[in-house]
Every structure is written in C-alpha cells, then in structure tokens.
Design a protein around this motif. Structure first.
Motif, PDB file in Angstrom:
ATOM      1  N   GLU A  73      18.415  11.511 -21.898  1.00 40.28           N
ATOM      2  CA  GLU A  73      19.061  12.758 -22.322  1.00 40.28           C
ATOM      3  C   GLU A  73      20.350  12.476 -23.087  1.00 40.28           C
ATOM      4  O   GLU A  73      20.634  13.120 -24.111  1.00 40.28           O
ATOM      5  N   LEU A  74      21.128  11.507 -22.611  1.00 43.66           N
ATOM      6  CA  LEU A  74      22.382  11.184 -23.282  1.00 43.66           C
ATOM      7  C   LEU A  74      22.118  10.578 -24.654  1.00 43.66           C
ATOM      8  O   LEU A  74      22.810  10.912 -25.630  1.00 43.66           O
ATOM      9  N   GLU A  77      21.493  13.317 -27.037  1.00 38.22           N
ATOM     10  CA  GLU A  77      22.721  14.047 -27.371  1.00 38.22           C
ATOM     11  C   GLU A  77      23.588  13.258 -28.346  1.00 38.22           C
ATOM     12  O   GLU A  77      24.166  13.815 -29.285  1.00 38.22           O
ATOM     13  N   ALA A  80      22.161  13.313 -31.835  1.00 40.82           N
ATOM     14  CA  ALA A  80      22.353  14.619 -32.468  1.00 40.82           C
ATOM     15  C   ALA A  80      23.780  14.822 -32.965  1.00 40.82           C
ATOM     16  O   ALA A  80      24.009  15.598 -33.895  1.00 40.82           O
ATOM     17  N   ARG A  81      24.752  14.125 -32.383  1.00 44.76           N
ATOM     18  CA  ARG A  81      26.158  14.377 -32.684  1.00 44.76           C
ATOM     19  C   ARG A  81      26.788  13.341 -33.599  1.00 44.76           C
ATOM     20  O   ARG A  81      27.789  13.636 -34.262  1.00 44.76           O
ATOM     21  N   LEU A 313      27.088  13.317 -20.113  1.00 43.00           N
ATOM     22  CA  LEU A 313      26.430  14.567 -20.506  1.00 43.00           C
ATOM     23  C   LEU A 313      27.299  15.768 -20.155  1.00 43.00           C
ATOM     24  O   LEU A 313      27.443  16.705 -20.956  1.00 43.00           O
ATOM     25  N   LEU A 316      30.265  15.968 -22.636  1.00 41.89           N
ATOM     26  CA  LEU A 316      29.881  16.495 -23.940  1.00 41.89           C
ATOM     27  C   LEU A 316      29.740  18.018 -23.907  1.00 41.89           C
ATOM     28  O   LEU A 316      30.147  18.716 -24.844  1.00 41.89           O
ATOM     29  N   ARG A 317      29.191  18.524 -22.819  1.00 39.69           N
ATOM     30  CA  ARG A 317      29.071  19.987 -22.697  1.00 39.69           C
ATOM     31  C   ARG A 317      30.445  20.647 -22.656  1.00 39.69           C
ATOM     32  O   ARG A 317      30.662  21.705 -23.259  1.00 39.69           O
ATOM     33  N   ASP A 320      32.115  21.139 -26.028  1.00 41.07           N
ATOM     34  CA  ASP A 320      31.623  22.323 -26.736  1.00 41.07           C
ATOM     35  C   ASP A 320      32.136  23.615 -26.100  1.00 41.07           C
ATOM     36  O   ASP A 320      32.664  24.497 -26.780  1.00 41.07           O
TER      37      ASP A 320
END
Length: 434
Positions: A73-74, A77, A80-81, A313, A316-317, A320
């Motif tokens: 998952e990380l 992420e 994507a960034r 994770l 990062l949330r 945002d």
C-alpha cells in the motif's frame, strides 16, 4: 562524548504535541524536528492508532520471498506522489542505507542495460554534500569532519561545486549558475562513459549549514545528466515531505530524477524506514531467469517493516487532511518575518532559508569564529535553558520546525533564538571577546 558527560544532556522520557519532556519534567519545544524527521508532532493519535492496529496483525515479516500489505500500500502511495516515472520501490531502514541501495543499483544497471552494457564505477557529487555515514555515502560526501579520518576506506569519486542562492544579488546568482553549470558539463564530458550517477540533495544541502542552491540549478543538472546519459540520483532524505514547501523538492523545478531516496519524514518521524524509487527502465535491467545472475543482491532484515509502513501511510494521510503543505507556506513567511531583526546583528553573517529549513550563520565580523569558542554550541545551550531544543552545525544555528507546527510555536521558536543569540554575544562582550 565528554561534552555529553559534562553538560548533563537531557534524558527524554516523554513527549506531547511539539514538545519533548526530560527525566526532570522539563519541557522543550522540538525546534529541529528530532533531527529533521518529525512532521506532525509527537504522540499523534492517527499515527499511534495505525501502529497499534498493525500490531494486532503482524509486527514484522521479511520481504525476502514474501510480502506484506502495508509495504504494498505504501509503495503505491509513494509512486502516486513522487515525480513521474518513478514506478518501482525498494525499501531499506535508514537514509544512508537507501543511498547505498541507489549507488549499487546505478552501478549494476549500467552493467546489465540491454544492448549497451558498460562498467561505470564513478559517481559525481557536490561540494558540501552529505548523504550518510556509511562507507559508500562518505565516499560521496564532502564534509571533511565526517569523512577525512576514513579516507583510506573510501572509493574514488568526482566532485564539483554548486551555485548558491543570492536573493539580494540576482546577477551574482545568475553568474554562479552559468559558471558551475558549465563546470558540471565539462566534467560530464570529460568522464563520459565512466559516471554511473550524479547525486544531489535537491535545492538545499542541509548538513552543509542549510546551503540553498541557485534557482534553476537542479533543472540544469537534470538536462546535463540526460545529455550525457548519466543517472540523476535525488537524495530527498532531508528535504522531502514538505520541508521546502512542496511534497518533494524536485517538484519546485519540475524535475523527475532516475532514482530518488526518501527517509526521515517518511514515517512522520516515528520509525526507521527508507525507500529508494527507480524508473521502469532501471528495474527492467534486473529482470531475467534466476540463474542469469541479474538479481539485485541486497536486503535488510527489517526491509518493508509493516509497523513503519503503517506509520508512513498514516503520515501521508495527515499531510493531505491537515493541508500541511499550506501550513509550510505560512511558516515560511512567519520565519522570515520573525528572524528579520537578526539580519542587522553584527555577528550574523547570513540567514539562509527555504520553506521551514533555516540556517543562521554566525561570524566574527567577516571572519569565522575560532572553533574552540564553540559559539554555535553556546547558542544552542542558551536555547535549551529557555526551553527549546536545537542543534548547530559549527557556527550555523539550524532551525527545522515540523511542517505541521503552529504559527504561534514558530514565533516562540524564533523569539528564543533571537534572545539566545543576544545573550551569548552580550556575555562574550562582557568577557572581552569582542
């Protein structure tokens, strides 16, 4: 080590918000983000909860022959960034290890590149560079006190200087930019086919005392590495995750490197973790049947640790959800305003800043202070007596507030620094040193 004994360095036993608490109950504002890694403060409920939740599942499982959900998952992420084309992730457990991974990947890539295998065994780095304290990272470092003793152990490298930002003298900055870009081009031409990678700390060399590069230099480096078919390796360990105002420093000049290293703020400052990202072209050079020997033979026991990935994770949330990057823009303006009075101080040579990265260089007129006076250290001790923890790099006072710190606390941090500098130089004057 004798200074630790003589000065009775605080023993931190607890923390809360942006404060550290020692064994005597004294609270200290964490003015350097626990060595440039903390993003959101301490005991952050969302990150704490993510780690506890992962503990109820599995604390660690090797990535050798297996995988785990948080690491997958990380990786998604991060892909994507980060800048375009960085589509593959290799985990390690600290920044220096992440750089070592990058060096080995670059070296092996050129030997295995389809159709054009070469042995390239040199790396080019910049004066003032710091990439870690392992043998490989010291070889591409330029700070003498960290590497000179170990010189017989290091491998040969190539170095050049980088142009410094001169916001008050744009013509000088432009001249520097042209000159050092030309020097880089000369070296890449001279060593064509020998250099596996050019490694750079994008925009800011933190351990050099917050040396800010001239605007446009990073994009020039990208152009030249493409021209001479050399990998660009971006060490975003200190500058990543909002420190410069964008999530990654490379974004400021629209640069997409071939390899990028992340660590420090990756987990919000909670747990050791590093990630080395590469392009598909690099990754594909390592593919083949097992007996072909194209494997990247590198692995750490705690590679992709699930607890660290879960913390990352959650961090990062939070970036945002809390508009941390917007907060950095505000802190940038606040730090500039609150430190402005120091520009007129006779013993402040220069204030260098980008985002929430600040270096206040102290001097004796136009000359450095004698090292035995340890002026920078005296300022950080004065800050500590006022309840702020900072570190100096020689006579550069480094401020590195967490990107999510409130404006009020940033103002308090600057006030303490101003007062502490005033105290140290007032005391020096009374003792007849000035």
């Amino acid at each position: 080590m004798s200074e630790y004994q003589n000065e009775h360095a605080p023993i931190i036993v607890a923390a809360n918000d942006f404060y550290l608490i020692d064994s005597d109950g004294q609270r200290y504002l964490d003015g350097h983000s626990s060595l440039w890694c903390n993003l959101h403060g301490h005991r952050v409920p969302a990150i704490d909860a993510a780690i506890r939740d992962q503990l109820d599942r599995v604390a660690h499982s090797t990535l050798l022959g297996l995988s785990n959900a948080p690491s997958i998952e990380l990786a998604a992420e991060l892909i994507a960034r980060t800048p375009a084309d960085l589509n593959k992730v290799f985990y390690s457990d600290c920044g220096a290890a992440g750089v070592e991974v990058a060096l080995k990947i670059a070296f092996q890539f050129y030997q295995q590149r389809p159709g054009r295998p070469q042995t390239r065994d040199k790396f080019l780095y910049f004066d003032g560079a710091y990439h870690g304290d392992t043998i490989g990272t010291m070889s591409i470092g330029a700070i003498s006190r960290f590497k000179n003793l170990y010189a017989p152990l290091l491998f040969p490298t190539i170095w050049t200087s980088a142009p410094s930002a001169s916001p008050d003298h744009p013509d000088v900055e432009r001249q520097q930019l042209d000159y050092w870009s030309g020097e880089l081009e000369r070296l890449l031409d001279l060593h064509q086919g020998e250099i596996a990678g050019v490694i750079i700390e994008p925009l800011v060399q933190a351990a050099a005392g917050i040396k800010v590069h001239a605007s446009g230099f990073l994009s020039r480096v990208r152009e030249l590495t493409r021209k001479f078919d050399t990998l660009l390796i971006a060490d975003e360990i200190a500058v990543g995750f909002g420190r410069t105002g964008t999530l990654f420093a490379c974004e400021k000049e629209s640069v997409s490197p071939d390899i990028m290293i992340l660590s420090k703020g990756l987990t919000g400052g909670y747990l050791p973790l590093a990630a080395t990202l590469v392009t598909d072209e690099i990754y594909d050079a390592f593919l083949g049947e097992p007996w072909m020997g194209r494997t990247f033979y590198h692995g750490h026991t705690y590679t992709g640790n699930p607890l660290a990935c879960a913390a990352a994770l959650a961090s990062l949330r939070l970036i945002d959800e809390h508009d941390v990057l917007g907060n950095v823009q505000q802190l940038n303006r606040t730090l500039q305003r609150e430190l402005q009075p120091l520009k007129d101080h006779p013993c402040v040579n220069e204030i260098r800043q980008l985002g929430v990265m600040v270096g206040i260089e102290l001097c004796d007129g136009r000359n450095p202070f004698a090292p035995e006076r340890r002026i920078g250290h005296q300022v950080t001790l004065a800050c500590r007596r006022r309840g702020v923890v900072l570190r100096n790099i020689a006579d550069v006072i480094v401020l590195m507030p967490a990107p999510a710190m409130s404006e009020d606390l940033a103002i308090e941090l600057c006030r303490v620094v101003r007062d502490s500098i005033g105290e140290v130089f007032s005391r020096a004057t009374m003792l007849g040193f000035e």
